[in-house]
Design an enzyme around this catalytic site. Structure first.
Site, short mmCIF file in Angstrom:
data_model
loop_
_atom_site.label_atom_id
_atom_site.label_comp_id
_atom_site.label_asym_id
_atom_site.label_seq_id
_atom_site.Cartn_x
_atom_site.Cartn_y
_atom_site.Cartn_z
N ASP A 63 23.20 -26.86 -49.29
CA ASP A 63 24.29 -25.56 -48.78
C ASP A 63 22.77 -24.40 -49.05
OD1 ASP A 63 26.09 -24.63 -48.66
OD2 ASP A 63 26.27 -24.62 -51.30
N THR A 96 26.93 -20.00 -44.77
CA THR A 96 25.99 -19.18 -45.30
C THR A 96 24.04 -19.41 -44.86
OG1 THR A 96 25.44 -21.31 -46.92
CG2 THR A 96 26.71 -19.88 -47.67
N THR A 97 24.39 -20.20 -44.05
CA THR A 97 22.84 -21.07 -43.38
C THR A 97 22.89 -20.16 -42.26
OG1 THR A 97 22.59 -23.23 -44.65
CG2 THR A 97 21.12 -22.79 -43.08
N ASP A 392 33.12 -26.58 -49.10
CA ASP A 392 33.43 -26.21 -47.71
C ASP A 392 34.02 -26.24 -47.20
OD1 ASP A 392 30.97 -24.75 -48.88
OD2 ASP A 392 29.44 -25.58 -47.81
#
Length: 508
Positions: A63, A96-97, A392
């Site tokens: 994550d 997020t990545t 998520d």
């Protein structure tokens, strides 16, 4: 005026000061390094990172935001990239990545343009124009989704968990996640509202992930306060108290002056009577389960047990609030005020031993507006990572319902944006055109990274994707499993539009 004037220092002595090109390059390098750190975790074939903190605690995760939080980053420019990930996490809970990789690549492209002596202001303006155009393109390509379309919602949850610790059991977990979200979703003036904090995700170490379940109610990390209380109560009437069932010490400094042993006995008897009165009050209201936010006196515990009432003490405020939503009970601040109408209902309240700990289930509630997802996993690290994946996925399904719009994943959106932005750049004149062009190329970093992480040839894949998108296949994405191009929508790789809009905004 002579030239050898002594310079005046206004900074502390050991201050390092970088300016101009050096500072620019330094900042860009730091931000790129952050993006590089999470880049290999993107996509279904992304790899996990093992992070060891200063205390020797180990976190194994895929994550983006967890990795960046655990890495102790000092550099100010790098910290700003971590902010991008945090914004994304708070707004959607996933992607997020993606956001960090886009930010890193935008900076890398900026560096090339700065080398060509394009002024930073022009660059920034070009990027802003490109981002505005990209948002328009995104709105135009999004598909609509509603609560009824369960298959699409399932696919969103599955997409969110692919490539993370929960992958092996993603179909089953996705079903639980969608059910949980549908439980707490409410429609207000035509808008879907999903209160994610009404879904509690509890983890259980030991057992397989396919034993995970959705509890129509709340699971509390508590045990009965007295061993002779019942372990299971059917058709429970639940009293929720946010005050203590004990004798309060007086608020003011008071001394009790006792001159005779008889008075002491009377005094103690009076305390006991008050405690008995409390328990009688609870009992006469018809409560069979008591959840108390504060303490319960030993004598009160004994009377409660004698009355066959299951009691829990020091239940967290947030849990009491969730219990109120699940059981429909009212939170009462004074035991004297407790009446039958304040009680909530649960089909079963039971204590069960899971792993090492006793856990209380408050389940089979009539129309629970708060539910619990119990996630099982083999070891501490595995179950933590499954929990992160589930959180998520919950965020994704909720975001899709709130906004009502979804897009395909697998890099399809980014390729489509790149195509649209190239067309937009050709309509601009002036140097901004170069910045918009760079923004368009940046978009391709996502499918390129997906391909790289799967061990495919990125140049080959990007060329195939470009030609597919030129032939109006707008959902053509990277097929990381078979090494080619696929229709991402048909393959069920679906994400909420909000992931993309927020990622672009925060990265830019």
């Amino acid at each position: 005026m002579s030239n050898n004037v002594q310079p005046i220092f206004i900074l502390p002595e050991d201050t390092k000061r970088t300016t101009g090109r050096d500072a620019q390059q330094n900042n860009i390098a730091a931000a790129k390094a952050v993006a590089q750190a999470v880049r290999t975790t993107l996509g279904p074939k992304g790899m996990d990172k093992m992070i060891v903190d200063s205390l020797g605690d180990v976190v194994v995760t895929n994550d983006g935001v967890t990795i960046l939080r655990e890495m102790q980053i000092e550099h100010p420019a790098a910290k700003m990239v971590v902010e991008v990930a945090k914004t994304q996490e708070d707004a959607v809970g996933d992607g997020t990545t993606t956001a960090v990789i886009i930010a890193g690549e935008l900076l890398r492209k900026a560096e090339e343009l700065l080398e060509l002596n394009i002024h930073p202001t022009v660059l920034a303006r070009g990027y802003r124009l490109a981002e505005r155009e990209a948002q328009k393109l995104l709105q135009a390509m999004a598909e609509h989704v509603s609560v009824e379309e369960e298959e699409v919602l399932n696919n969103i949850a599955i997409t969110a968990m692919t490539g993370k610790g929960a992958e092996a059991n993603r179909e089953q977990l996705a079903q639980l996640i969608v059910n949980a979200v549908k439980r707490v979703a409410e429609s207000k003036n035509g808008m879907m509202n999903v209160a994610l904090d009404h879904i509690k995700v509890e983890r259980v170490v030991g057992g397989n992930a396919d034993h995970s379940e959705l509890v129509e109610g709340i699971v509390l990390d508590k045990e009965r306060v007295h061993p002779s209380m019942p372990q299971r109560v059917e058709n429970a009437k639940v009293a929720l108290l946010d005050s203590a069932l004990e004798i309060k010490n007086t608020e003011i400094d008071a001394k009790i002056h006792i001159t005779d042993p008889l008075q002491l006995n009377l005094f103690l008897e009076q305390e006991e009577l008050t405690l008995r009165e409390m328990v009688d009050r609870v009992k006469s209201a018809g409560a069979t389960v008591v959840c108390c936010q504060k303490g319960i006196d030993d004598i009160a515990q004994y009377y409660l047990a004698k009355a066959g009432i299951l009691a829990l003490r020091r239940v967290k405020k947030s849990d009491i609030e969730k219990l109120s939503l699940a059981t429909g009970g009212k939170i009462v601040s004074n035991w004297k005020e407790l009446t039958a109408s304040d009680l909530g209902f649960a089909g079963v309240v039971r204590e069960e031993r899971i792993g090492e700990e006793e856990v209380i289930f408050v389940e089979k509630c009539r129309n629970p507006k708060a539910v619990t997802l119990l996630v099982h996993g083999g070891t501490e690290h595995v179950v933590e990572e499954i929990k992160r994946a589930v959180v998520d996925a919950l965020g994704d399904v909720a975001a899709a319902l709130r906004e009502g719009t979804v897009v395909a994943g697998a890099g399809a959106v980014e390729m489509e944006l790149a195509k649209g932005l190239r067309a937009y750049a050709s309509r601009l004149n002036g140097r901004e055109q170069l910045a918009v062009q760079a923004f368009a190329e940046t978009m391709e970093i996502i499918p390129r990274t997906l391909a790289e992480n799967a061990g495919l040839d990125p140049l080959d894949i990007i060329a195939k994707l470009r030609s597919a998108h030129d032939q109006q296949q707008r959902w053509a994405g990277v097929d990381v499993f078979n090494g080619g191009v696929m229709d991402a929508w048909k393959q069920g790789v679906i994400e909420p539009l909000k992931i993309k809009t927020v990622a672009l905004r925060s990265a830019t």
